[in-house]
Enzyme design. Structure first.
Site, PDB file in Angstrom:
ATOM      1  N   ILE A 138       0.852  -1.207   0.000  1.00 10.33           N
ATOM      2  CA  ILE A 138       0.000   0.000   0.000  1.00 10.33           C
ATOM      3  C   ILE A 138       0.884   1.252   0.000  1.00 10.33           C
ATOM      4  CG2 ILE A 138      -1.772   1.290   1.250  1.00 10.33           C
ATOM      5  CD1 ILE A 138      -2.600  -1.308   2.622  1.00 10.33           C
ATOM      6  N   GLU A 192       4.639 -16.739  11.850  1.00  9.07           N
ATOM      7  CA  GLU A 192       5.958 -17.296  12.117  1.00  9.07           C
ATOM      8  C   GLU A 192       5.843 -18.425  13.141  1.00  9.07           C
ATOM      9  OE1 GLU A 192       8.812 -16.078  10.779  1.00  9.07           O
ATOM     10  OE2 GLU A 192       7.844 -14.408   9.751  1.00  9.07           O
ATOM     11  N   LYS A 207       5.359  -0.229  12.768  1.00  7.00           N
ATOM     12  CA  LYS A 207       4.791   0.469  11.604  1.00  7.00           C
ATOM     13  C   LYS A 207       4.088   1.748  12.048  1.00  7.00           C
ATOM     14  CE  LYS A 207       4.232  -3.943   9.256  1.00  7.00           C
ATOM     15  NZ  LYS A 207       3.323  -5.087   9.120  1.00  7.00           N
TER      16      LYS A 207
END
Ligand SMILES: NC(=O)c1ccc[n+]([C@@H]2O[C@H](COP(=O)([O-])OP(=O)(O)OC[C@H]3O[C@@H](n4cnc5c(N)ncnc54)[C@H](OP(=O)(O)O)[C@@H]3O)[C@@H](O)[C@H]2O)c1
Length: 437
Positions: A138, A192, A207
């Site tokens: 994005i 993970e 982020k």
């Protein structure tokens, strides 16, 4: 035609190998768009023998990414190793100091050292591009950095971790437990082997810290983020949310308030009819609210080799199109030296609606005692519902409260009081409600 742009890629894993493949497959289109060829001239990874699914024999191999960054014949250093220290940090720093442009997808590195690296980049007059570091494919960094000049951002929030959104989406759609969903996500490669980093909110926080800096012109302060993960979300919460017209998402939210900037990552109830509630599975979304533009929502693939490579290649193409002497946009929207110290709003002063789920002894006076604790803390209730369904025995009941706007401090005090009163048979659940269009 201008000389070819020479690219060195350090890290040839999921993202690095995809970048190399797309650069090969789209070479003709990229040359037409950029007015010059883009050629991979140097690469580095740990294992020189591993098949990367793309022929890189024409590129010079470096065992050490720092050497590649310093010595290789390159114009752009692309860091796709990962990690906030070690070879990633050393090689990015070395490349910038050597006056090379850098492209990275490494949010952990930027969350910790972004401002220091931006200062080097700006001093050297080179670009440090990192579109892929937040929400994968994005284009949110460019949108915030370049397309929103003059806008004052009031709030930025989003679904920034595909693993968490995948788990919450399946829990709601299939009625299965958090643990079962997590196992499936691991089997399918969405989570993970050690999922802590994703499910406890750290990845979202990294982020968010970058988006906060872009939104408010502040220094990055990832360590100041209030964080709660999704591992304690149960089917009971998801069902109750649906009954009340909400859906649970792990949101990262940064918001300007009178007491400073709030940065928080936690499971959040958003209205089922809101746009962000329609973002399902591994998809990411970022909503940006500003004084001029109103609300903008960007959504799309937040991870995966190709989607992330798309953002990395966009960053490389920007460098290919840039011309010497042209003033670059500052790394975090404002010149690094202009980024202000981050003023943290305390979580206790957060104002909003709350969902509170209590499992209580089924005896007279409990309901009244809960209502009193709420009133004593000036909490006005939108609804209070008592349920007797589910796996509960006759000896216990569930009480679900939804508050009007109140403060975190008031809710914590009220819940503490209810716990002290001795009416609870299980840990209380508190989920914040977020306004969303
Ligand atoms: N995967 C995604 O969907 C995604 C999305 C957005 C951002 N990112 C970011 O992109 C970056 C790369 O992620 P990834 O998923 O591609 O990781 P990955 O698959 O684990 O690849 C890491 C690569 O780095 C190489 N490497 C590790 N240590 C090294 C060293 N000391 N010297 C040289 N090379 C070294 C590895 O070499 P070997 O292959 O030889 O072991 C491997 O090629 C990370 O910062 C990540 O946060 C990833």
């Amino acid at each position: 035609m201008a000389e070819a742009l020479r690219v060195g890629i350090a890290g040839l894993g999921t993202v690095g190998a995809s970048v190399a493949r797309v650069l090969r497959d789209k070479a003709a289109e990229l040359t037409r768009q950029c007015g010059r060829d883009i050629v991979v001239t140097a690469v580095s990874a740990r294992d020189p023998k591993r098949d990367r699914g793309v022929d890189l024999s024409a590129a010079k191999w470096f065992d050490d990414p720092v050497k590649l960054a310093e010595k290789a014949d390159i114009d752009v250093f692309v860091e796709l190793i990962g990690g906030d220290e070690g070879p990633a940090r050393l090689s990015v720093k070395a490349a910038l100091e050597a006056g090379r442009h850098v492209v990275t997808a490494n949010k952990a590195l930027l969350a910790k050292h972004g401002v220091a690296l931006a200062e080097i980049a700006e001093k050297k007059g080179v670009l440090l591009n990192y579109e892929a570091a937040v929400a994968g494919g994005i284009p949110v960094i460019k949108t915030m950095r370049e397309a929103m000049a003059g806008n004052a951002v009031t709030r930025v929030f989003g679904i920034l971790n595909g693993t968490c959104n995948y788990i919450l989406t399946r829990m709601e759609a299939e009625g299965i437990s958090f643990d079962a969903c997590l196992k499936d996500a691991q089997r399918l490669g969405y989570a993970e082997a050690d999922p802590t980093f994703d499910i406890e909110g750290h990845d979202t926080a990294h982020k968010l810290s970058i988006l906060t800096s872009l939104a408010f012109g502040t220094k990055i302060a990832a360590g100041d983020i209030y964080m709660e993960g999704i591992s304690n979300i149960t089917q009971a919460d998801i069902r109750a949310a649906a009954d009340l017209g909400y859906r649970i998402k792990l949101l990262g939210v940064a918001q300007r308030t009178d007491s400073g900037i709030e940065q928080r990552v936690h499971p959040t109830m958003v209205p089922t009819a809101s746009v962000i509630a329609q973002v399902h599975g591994v998809t990411n979304a970022v909503a940006i609210e500003t004084d001029i533009l109103g609300e903008l929502l960007l959504s799309g693939p937040g991870a995966g080799g190709n989607a992330t490579a798309s953002a990395v290649i966009g960053d490389i193409a920007d460098i290919a199109k840039s011309r010497p002497g042209f003033q670059h946009a500052p790394v975090f929207g404002w010149p690094a030296k202009e980024l202000k110290p981050y003023r943290k709003a305390r979580m206790r002063s957060h104002a909003g609606g709350y969902f509170i789920r209590l499992t209580v002894h089924d005896r007279t006076g409990v309901f009244a005692a809960i209502a009193k604790r709420m009133a004593d803390n000036d909490i006005s209730l939108e609804s209070i519902v008592q349920q007797a369904a589910g796996a509960e025995t006759q000896a216990q009941k569930t009480v679900i409260l939804v508050t009007h706007e109140t403060t975190e401090a008031a809710v914590r005090k009220a819940v503490e009081g209810i716990t002290k009163d001795g009416h609870l048979t299980d840990k209380p659940q508190v989920i914040r409600i977020e306004r969303a269009e």
